[in-house]
Design an enzyme around this catalytic site. Sequence first.
Site, mmCIF file in Angstrom:
data_model
loop_
_atom_site.group_PDB
_atom_site.id
_atom_site.type_symbol
_atom_site.label_atom_id
_atom_site.label_comp_id
_atom_site.label_asym_id
_atom_site.label_seq_id
_atom_site.Cartn_x
_atom_site.Cartn_y
_atom_site.Cartn_z
ATOM 1 N N PRO A 74 43.142 60.406 9.078
ATOM 2 C CA PRO A 74 44.466 61.117 9.767
ATOM 3 C C PRO A 74 45.625 60.522 8.959
ATOM 4 C CG PRO A 74 43.312 60.818 11.177
ATOM 5 C CD PRO A 74 42.240 59.788 10.495
ATOM 6 N N LYS A 80 44.300 52.079 16.398
ATOM 7 C CA LYS A 80 45.107 51.801 15.270
ATOM 8 C C LYS A 80 45.080 51.826 14.371
ATOM 9 C CE LYS A 80 47.196 50.159 19.418
ATOM 10 N NZ LYS A 80 47.439 49.156 20.381
ATOM 11 N N TYR A 134 57.381 53.829 24.502
ATOM 12 C CA TYR A 134 56.592 52.603 24.222
ATOM 13 C C TYR A 134 57.084 51.432 23.914
ATOM 14 C CZ TYR A 134 54.564 48.245 21.723
ATOM 15 O OH TYR A 134 54.097 46.875 21.920
ATOM 16 N N THR A 136 57.449 43.256 20.849
ATOM 17 C CA THR A 136 57.195 42.907 19.243
ATOM 18 C C THR A 136 58.461 44.003 18.530
ATOM 19 O OG1 THR A 136 56.302 45.540 18.527
ATOM 20 C CG2 THR A 136 57.119 45.559 21.007
ATOM 21 N N ASN A 148 51.141 53.136 4.750
ATOM 22 C CA ASN A 148 50.103 53.020 5.421
ATOM 23 C C ASN A 148 49.150 54.220 4.478
ATOM 24 O OD1 ASN A 148 51.417 53.056 7.802
ATOM 25 N ND2 ASN A 148 52.326 54.340 8.512
ATOM 26 N N TYR A 187 49.690 60.632 8.927
ATOM 27 C CA TYR A 187 50.745 61.150 9.805
ATOM 28 C C TYR A 187 51.416 60.906 8.995
ATOM 29 C CZ TYR A 187 49.481 59.147 14.229
ATOM 30 O OH TYR A 187 48.672 59.038 15.185
ATOM 31 N N ARG A 223 53.877 62.055 13.367
ATOM 32 C CA ARG A 223 54.343 61.401 14.583
ATOM 33 C C ARG A 223 55.867 61.380 15.184
ATOM 34 N NH1 ARG A 223 53.673 55.015 15.795
ATOM 35 N NH2 ARG A 223 51.245 55.331 16.075
ATOM 36 N N PHE A 235 50.151 38.902 28.055
ATOM 37 C CA PHE A 235 50.278 39.903 26.751
ATOM 38 C C PHE A 235 50.141 41.169 28.013
ATOM 39 C CE2 PHE A 235 48.664 35.676 25.006
ATOM 40 C CZ PHE A 235 48.736 36.201 23.521
HETATM 41 P P1 NAD Z 1 45.847 46.155 24.295
HETATM 42 O O1 NAD Z 1 46.507 47.493 23.981
HETATM 43 O O2 NAD Z 1 44.534 45.639 23.035
HETATM 44 O O3 NAD Z 1 45.432 45.105 25.057
HETATM 45 C C1 NAD Z 1 46.184 44.877 26.417
HETATM 46 C C2 NAD Z 1 45.585 44.379 26.865
HETATM 47 O O4 NAD Z 1 46.719 44.972 28.233
HETATM 48 C C3 NAD Z 1 44.180 44.792 27.724
HETATM 49 O O5 NAD Z 1 43.811 44.102 27.814
HETATM 50 C C4 NAD Z 1 44.038 45.782 29.026
HETATM 51 O O6 NAD Z 1 43.181 46.171 29.935
HETATM 52 C C5 NAD Z 1 45.261 44.785 29.665
HETATM 53 N N1 NAD Z 1 46.849 45.324 30.296
HETATM 54 C C6 NAD Z 1 47.343 46.744 30.061
HETATM 55 N N2 NAD Z 1 47.579 47.473 31.666
HETATM 56 C C7 NAD Z 1 47.864 45.706 32.590
HETATM 57 C C8 NAD Z 1 47.880 45.390 33.798
HETATM 58 N N3 NAD Z 1 48.934 46.310 33.930
HETATM 59 N N4 NAD Z 1 47.654 44.830 34.545
HETATM 60 C C9 NAD Z 1 46.805 44.102 33.872
HETATM 61 N N5 NAD Z 1 46.163 43.730 32.228
HETATM 62 C C10 NAD Z 1 46.357 44.996 31.625
HETATM 63 O O7 NAD Z 1 47.260 44.998 23.329
HETATM 64 P P2 NAD Z 1 47.601 44.268 22.043
HETATM 65 O O8 NAD Z 1 47.324 44.770 20.838
HETATM 66 O O9 NAD Z 1 46.598 43.091 22.088
HETATM 67 O O10 NAD Z 1 48.902 43.615 22.420
HETATM 68 C C11 NAD Z 1 48.790 42.694 23.591
HETATM 69 C C12 NAD Z 1 50.305 41.964 23.750
HETATM 70 O O11 NAD Z 1 51.191 41.965 22.436
HETATM 71 C C13 NAD Z 1 51.132 43.649 23.759
HETATM 72 O O12 NAD Z 1 52.344 43.068 25.100
HETATM 73 C C14 NAD Z 1 51.753 43.858 22.496
HETATM 74 O O13 NAD Z 1 52.970 44.888 23.114
HETATM 75 C C15 NAD Z 1 51.863 43.291 21.720
HETATM 76 N N6 NAD Z 1 52.344 43.183 19.977
HETATM 77 C C16 NAD Z 1 51.044 43.985 19.550
HETATM 78 C C17 NAD Z 1 51.269 44.106 18.484
HETATM 79 C C18 NAD Z 1 50.217 44.742 17.615
HETATM 80 O O14 NAD Z 1 49.875 45.181 16.775
HETATM 81 N N7 NAD Z 1 48.995 44.869 18.157
HETATM 82 C C19 NAD Z 1 52.405 43.426 17.671
HETATM 83 C C20 NAD Z 1 53.053 42.417 18.130
HETATM 84 C C21 NAD Z 1 53.110 43.005 19.159
HETATM 85 O O1 DAU Z 2 55.073 46.752 15.434
HETATM 86 C C1 DAU Z 2 53.773 46.262 16.100
HETATM 87 C C2 DAU Z 2 53.541 47.428 16.476
HETATM 88 O O2 DAU Z 2 52.148 47.528 15.859
HETATM 89 C C3 DAU Z 2 53.065 46.742 18.361
HETATM 90 O O3 DAU Z 2 53.772 46.503 19.028
HETATM 91 C C4 DAU Z 2 51.926 48.184 18.912
HETATM 92 O O4 DAU Z 2 51.525 47.817 19.992
HETATM 93 C C5 DAU Z 2 51.172 48.239 17.574
HETATM 94 O O5 DAU Z 2 50.130 49.366 18.119
HETATM 95 C C6 DAU Z 2 51.936 48.700 16.776
HETATM 96 O O6 DAU Z 2 52.504 49.931 16.390
HETATM 97 P P1 DAU Z 2 52.532 51.508 14.913
HETATM 98 O O7 DAU Z 2 53.104 52.438 16.307
HETATM 99 O O8 DAU Z 2 53.286 50.259 14.330
HETATM 100 O O9 DAU Z 2 51.238 51.053 14.969
HETATM 101 P P2 DAU Z 2 49.967 51.813 14.856
HETATM 102 O O10 DAU Z 2 48.553 51.232 14.105
HETATM 103 O O11 DAU Z 2 49.490 53.074 15.433
HETATM 104 O O12 DAU Z 2 50.197 52.925 13.596
HETATM 105 C C7 DAU Z 2 50.568 52.600 11.997
HETATM 106 C C8 DAU Z 2 51.205 53.090 11.350
HETATM 107 O O13 DAU Z 2 49.989 53.831 10.883
HETATM 108 C C9 DAU Z 2 52.569 54.207 12.118
HETATM 109 O O14 DAU Z 2 53.196 54.510 10.216
HETATM 110 C C10 DAU Z 2 51.340 55.409 12.597
HETATM 111 C C11 DAU Z 2 50.491 55.791 10.888
HETATM 112 N N1 DAU Z 2 48.792 56.542 11.508
HETATM 113 C C12 DAU Z 2 48.530 55.434 12.718
HETATM 114 C C13 DAU Z 2 47.120 56.256 13.269
HETATM 115 C C14 DAU Z 2 46.988 55.709 14.631
HETATM 116 C C15 DAU Z 2 48.878 57.139 10.845
HETATM 117 O O15 DAU Z 2 48.774 57.603 9.616
HETATM 118 N N2 DAU Z 2 47.373 57.847 11.799
HETATM 119 C C16 DAU Z 2 46.762 57.097 12.605
HETATM 120 O O16 DAU Z 2 45.931 57.873 13.435
#
Ligand code: NAD
Ligand code: DAU
Length: 333
Positions: A204, A188, A149, A124, A248, A206, A272, A80
């Site tokens: 905010p 997020k 990313y 992702t 959004n 976007y 963005r 992860f």
């Molecule tokens: P997050 O940012 O909340 O957590 C990431 C974790 O990784 C943190 O605890 C951080 O300390 C750790 N980390 C970062 N760099 C590191 C390193 N070099 N060594 C060890 N630990 C490290 O992320 P999340 O939202 O929980 O996402 C987890 C995984 O799922 C990611 O790989 C992300 O790409 C994937 N993902 C996230 C989403 C989403 O919507 N959040 C959706 C699909 C996939």
């Molecule tokens: O689709 C999976 C991905 O979802 C993961 O891989 C990423 O780690 C996770 O961050 C997420 O990416 P997004 O860019 O879709 O998520 P975020 O929450 O940053 O933004 C969701 C949508 O909302 C995107 O269209 C941008 C918009 N946004 C986001 C923020 C933070 C806004 O309009 N205003 C904001 O302040």
Amino acid sequence: MVKILVTGGAGFIGSNFVRYMLDKYPDYEFINLDLLTYCGNLENLSGIEDNPNYTFIKGDICHKSLVHEIMAEMDYVINFAAETHVDRSIEDPEIFIKSNILGTQVLLDAARELGVEKFLQISTDEVYGSLGESGYFREDTPLAANSPYSASKAGADLMVRAYHKTFDLPINITRCSNNYGPYQFPEKLIPLMISNALADEALPVYGDGLNVRDWLHVHDHCRAIDQVLHDGKNGEVYNIGGNNEKKNIDIVKLILKNLGKDESLIKYVKDRPGHDRRYAIDSTKIQTELGWKPKYTFETGIAETIEWYLDNRDWMDKVKSGEYQEYYERMYR
Ligand code: NAD
Ligand code: DAU
């Protein structure tokens, strides 16, 4: 006893996953390797520190000797750990290349040398790029990442694939859509909007607010990962999604409505750069081959999630008291 190395288990999805697995498999052992970057938070794991089947190690997945040492005893590795925020990757891509690509390669090397039974890469849907008004991401959709990313995640996916094809490393890759739920860092969309609304600060949005994401509750994602870990066919990619597309602006309005706040808090801000317009997952493969399907409806999931943030204001306050303030100033003011 099955031994599993979870990396990034102090983040949003990783911590939910560790909690879920400890509960479901009391006879499995888990090691959580996490660097505790700005969003890694041991409070996400409070209550499980003393579980005899759980060990936390603070460390970097790029640290070769540490990774080798820890992985020596492991049956499975679930990666992860990553830099995960698109906006931060636009500010400074370098750490994304290091943690997401180089870190994955360090883990893969150790997994190959030590002969782990399976390497599961948590990827992702963003690796597929952006959709127009119609269509869905399938597992055979070409990779077309648009942000630093998502490009780093796509690079890692290709490296995982290469270790399978070249070295026969047993692997799976999962590609999930946007998650929501407890313990998500408030950079997020959903936790940021909840937090700002509670503080009567501007929300905010976007661009025109019409970008679409396909939202899945984090517990449904954890169930899917569990299923792929146990039943996924070697070498396969599985898309995971809730079939739950939302604009959004509709999410933002829903949060305001749930919290009894006025829509005048909404503030449209600069878009963005390279902002992907629409994500939507076709999850037929995991549904038909592995029998997974989401349990949460969005209505239940979002109401529960808002409730969680209301009940855990201390968690939010602490998370926002650190580096977050500087980030927020840079990004939004
Ligand atoms: P997050 O940012 O909340 O957590 C990431 C974790 O990784 C943190 O605890 C951080 O300390 C750790 N980390 C970062 N760099 C590191 C390193 N070099 N060594 C060890 N630990 C490290 O992320 P999340 O939202 O929980 O996402 C987890 C995984 O799922 C990611 O790989 C992300 O790409 C994937 N993902 C996230 C989403 C989403 O919507 N959040 C959706 C699909 C996939
Ligand atoms: O689709 C999976 C991905 O979802 C993961 O891989 C990423 O780690 C996770 O961050 C997420 O990416 P997004 O860019 O879709 O998520 P975020 O929450 O940053 O933004 C969701 C949508 O909302 C995107 O269209 C941008 C918009 N946004 C986001 C923020 C933070 C806004 O309009 N205003 C904001 O302040």
